[in-house]
Design a protein around this motif. Structure first.
Motif, PDB file in Angstrom:
ATOM      1  N   GLN A  21       0.830  -1.196   0.000  1.00  0.00           N
ATOM      2  CA  GLN A  21       0.000   0.000   0.000  1.00  0.00           C
ATOM      3  C   GLN A  21       0.869   1.252   0.000  1.00  0.00           C
ATOM      4  N   SER A  22       1.866   1.267   0.882  1.00  0.00           N
ATOM      5  CA  SER A  22       2.781   2.421   0.961  1.00  0.00           C
ATOM      6  C   SER A  22       3.530   2.612  -0.347  1.00  0.00           C
ATOM      7  N   LYS A  23       3.971   1.500  -0.937  1.00  0.00           N
ATOM      8  CA  LYS A  23       4.718   1.581  -2.198  1.00  0.00           C
ATOM      9  C   LYS A  23       3.844   2.147  -3.305  1.00  0.00           C
ATOM     10  N   PHE A  24       2.611   1.668  -3.394  1.00  0.00           N
ATOM     11  CA  PHE A  24       1.686   2.141  -4.425  1.00  0.00           C
ATOM     12  C   PHE A  24       1.430   3.637  -4.287  1.00  0.00           C
ATOM     13  N   LEU A  25       1.146   4.089  -3.074  1.00  0.00           N
ATOM     14  CA  LEU A  25       0.844   5.505  -2.867  1.00  0.00           C
ATOM     15  C   LEU A  25       2.075   6.381  -3.088  1.00  0.00           C
ATOM     16  N   ARG A  26       3.264   5.862  -2.743  1.00  0.00           N
ATOM     17  CA  ARG A  26       4.498   6.617  -2.999  1.00  0.00           C
ATOM     18  C   ARG A  26       4.710   6.807  -4.503  1.00  0.00           C
ATOM     19  N   LEU A  27       4.453   5.748  -5.280  1.00  0.00           N
ATOM     20  CA  LEU A  27       4.628   5.854  -6.731  1.00  0.00           C
ATOM     21  C   LEU A  27       3.632   6.841  -7.341  1.00  0.00           C
ATOM     22  N   ILE A  28       2.398   6.816  -6.845  1.00  0.00           N
ATOM     23  CA  ILE A  28       1.394   7.765  -7.334  1.00  0.00           C
ATOM     24  C   ILE A  28       1.827   9.193  -7.015  1.00  0.00           C
ATOM     25  N   ARG A  29       2.270   9.408  -5.772  1.00  0.00           N
ATOM     26  CA  ARG A  29       2.751  10.755  -5.402  1.00  0.00           C
ATOM     27  C   ARG A  29       3.938  11.154  -6.265  1.00  0.00           C
ATOM     28  N   GLY A  30       4.812  10.179  -6.564  1.00  0.00           N
ATOM     29  CA  GLY A  30       5.976  10.454  -7.404  1.00  0.00           C
ATOM     30  C   GLY A  30       5.566  10.909  -8.797  1.00  0.00           C
ATOM     31  N   GLU A  31       4.564  10.257  -9.365  1.00  0.00           N
ATOM     32  CA  GLU A  31       4.073  10.661 -10.690  1.00  0.00           C
ATOM     33  C   GLU A  31       3.513  12.076 -10.658  1.00  0.00           C
ATOM     34  N   VAL A  65       9.075   5.939 -13.177  1.00  0.00           N
ATOM     35  CA  VAL A  65       8.070   5.733 -12.136  1.00  0.00           C
ATOM     36  C   VAL A  65       6.860   5.000 -12.707  1.00  0.00           C
ATOM     37  N   LEU A  66       6.437   5.408 -13.905  1.00  0.00           N
ATOM     38  CA  LEU A  66       5.290   4.776 -14.550  1.00  0.00           C
ATOM     39  C   LEU A  66       5.553   3.302 -14.842  1.00  0.00           C
ATOM     40  N   VAL A  67       6.738   3.001 -15.390  1.00  0.00           N
ATOM     41  CA  VAL A  67       7.097   1.616 -15.709  1.00  0.00           C
ATOM     42  C   VAL A  67       7.197   0.777 -14.437  1.00  0.00           C
ATOM     43  N   SER A  68       7.769   1.375 -13.391  1.00  0.00           N
ATOM     44  CA  SER A  68       7.894   0.659 -12.118  1.00  0.00           C
ATOM     45  C   SER A  68       6.534   0.266 -11.569  1.00  0.00           C
ATOM     46  N   ARG A  69       5.584   1.175 -11.635  1.00  0.00           N
ATOM     47  CA  ARG A  69       4.233   0.876 -11.127  1.00  0.00           C
ATOM     48  C   ARG A  69       3.544  -0.168 -11.989  1.00  0.00           C
ATOM     49  N   ALA A  70       3.747  -0.069 -13.317  1.00  0.00           N
ATOM     50  CA  ALA A  70       3.103  -1.017 -14.216  1.00  0.00           C
ATOM     51  C   ALA A  70       3.687  -2.421 -14.068  1.00  0.00           C
ATOM     52  N   GLN A  71       4.997  -2.506 -13.823  1.00  0.00           N
ATOM     53  CA  GLN A  71       5.651  -3.807 -13.730  1.00  0.00           C
ATOM     54  C   GLN A  71       5.419  -4.487 -12.379  1.00  0.00           C
ATOM     55  N   LYS A  73       3.044  -3.685 -10.046  1.00  0.00           N
ATOM     56  CA  LYS A  73       1.620  -3.753  -9.684  1.00  0.00           C
ATOM     57  C   LYS A  73       1.411  -3.826  -8.158  1.00  0.00           C
ATOM     58  N   PRO A  74       1.941  -2.868  -7.411  1.00  0.00           N
ATOM     59  CA  PRO A  74       1.828  -2.931  -5.949  1.00  0.00           C
ATOM     60  C   PRO A  74       0.401  -2.887  -5.435  1.00  0.00           C
ATOM     61  N   GLU A  75      -0.515  -2.236  -6.191  1.00  0.00           N
ATOM     62  CA  GLU A  75      -1.896  -2.144  -5.722  1.00  0.00           C
ATOM     63  C   GLU A  75      -2.557  -3.523  -5.713  1.00  0.00           C
ATOM     64  N   GLN A  76      -2.213  -4.376  -6.680  1.00  0.00           N
ATOM     65  CA  GLN A  76      -2.789  -5.718  -6.708  1.00  0.00           C
ATOM     66  C   GLN A  76      -2.316  -6.545  -5.527  1.00  0.00           C
ATOM     67  N   TRP A  77      -1.021  -6.479  -5.235  1.00  0.00           N
ATOM     68  CA  TRP A  77      -0.491  -7.247  -4.102  1.00  0.00           C
ATOM     69  C   TRP A  77      -0.993  -6.683  -2.779  1.00  0.00           C
ATOM     70  N   TRP A  78      -1.228  -5.383  -2.736  1.00  0.00           N
ATOM     71  CA  TRP A  78      -1.812  -4.771  -1.537  1.00  0.00           C
ATOM     72  C   TRP A  78      -3.174  -5.410  -1.255  1.00  0.00           C
ATOM     73  N   TYR A  79      -4.051  -5.444  -2.259  1.00  0.00           N
ATOM     74  CA  TYR A  79      -5.394  -5.997  -2.072  1.00  0.00           C
ATOM     75  C   TYR A  79      -5.354  -7.483  -1.737  1.00  0.00           C
TER      76      TYR A  79
END
Length: 288
Positions: A21-31, A65-71, A73-79
């Motif tokens: 969850q933290s990783k996903f939100l950090r990447l979104i903030r980074g974008e 940052v975009l590629v990192s999030r796409a590859q 997929k932290p939001e999926q593992w969070w859920y």
């Protein structure tokens, strides 16, 4: 019920869920930060080569940052880690309350719980590979779990109502209020950004000689806030959490009909099904 009193599988899945969850939100903030910096650079404060290279570099950082999030997929593992953790928690409470299928003697119940945990672990092999190993040295059946299970039915019911039913209801109430407050806060911040941008557009008409009006960065701020509100789903979650709190409030009076172990087992299983249903719906909403 302390966090460390739950099975090791829950603790690891819970820790992994929080991590992703933290990783996903950090990447979104980074974008969003990259887009803001790009908007600032677009104001062309300088015209030298270094400035241009830095400007281009911002976009390459955004791409990473975009590629990192796409590859990843932290939001999926969070859920998925959260779903595993909550499933283990449900098993834990059913075991402690001697609810079906964990009624009977202690040895049989422990064996059944171990079987259920193994089954859950095998069915979530891909998720299990993502969870942390911070708590792998802990027991799957803790002393606290055995101690609560050993209480008399009346004491177990009191414990369950206080530490499970009331705690869940309080959690949903708090989350509902927090999300409503956040929705209001970000709405006003977004509105202020729009007002400032509009004011600067008018100011640029009045003062055409001044070239550095931060209109584009303000537009990015406003649109980023809209995107953030959509990702966090403040209003939707506030409503969903309110409904969940009311449903749990309707579950609690059902405890008055408990007169023996069989009816208590039925009450606990019905309550856990309600908790699982609410959490499953939450996962589905987050995955949309």
């Amino acid at each position: 019920m302390k966090q460390e009193d739950y099975p090791a599988l829950f603790l690891d899945a819970d820790a992994a869920s929080n991590l992703y969850q933290s990783k996903f939100l950090r990447l979104i903030r980074g974008e969003y930060m990259v887009l803001f910096l790009a908007a600032v650079f677009s104001m062309n404060f300088f015209t030298d080569v270094i400035y241009g290279v830095l400007y281009a570099g911002v976009f390459f950082v955004g791409l990473l940052v975009l590629v990192s999030r796409a590859q990843t997929k932290p939001e999926q593992w969070w859920y998925r880690c959260r779903a595993l953790a909550e499933s283990v928690k449900t098993l834990t409470w059913r075991y402690m309350m001697r609810a079906t299928p964990f009624e009977g003697d202690e040895a049989t119940a422990k064996l059944k719980l171990r079987d259920e945990l193994h089954k859950m672990f095998r069915e979530n092999k891909d998720v299990a590979k993502q969870i942390t190993n911070d708590w792998s040295g802990n027991n799957q059946i803790t002393e606290a779990m055995v101690e609560v299970r050993g209480l008399k039915r009346v004491d177990r019911m009191t414990y369950y109502l206080k530490h499970r039913v009331d705690e869940q209801r309080g959690w949903y109430n708090r989350k509902s209020k927090t999300n409503r407050d956040c929705a209001k806060l970000w709405f006003w911040i977004s509105g202020i950004a729009y007002v400032l941008a509009g004011s600067m557009v008018l100011s640029r008409i009045a003062y055409p000689d001044w070239k550095f009006w931060p209109i584009e960065p303000l537009i990015v701020v406003a649109t980023s806030i809209v995107g953030w509100m959509q990702i966090k789903k403040f209003n939707e979650l506030a409503a969903a959490y309110t409904v969940a709190a009311h449903e749990i409030g309707l579950i609690r009076p059902m405890a008055d009909a408990v007169t023996n172990e069989a009816s208590f087992s039925e009450f606990v299983n019905d309550a856990e099904k309600a908790f699982s249903r609410e959490h499953t719906l939450w996962i589905a909403r987050q995955s949309d």
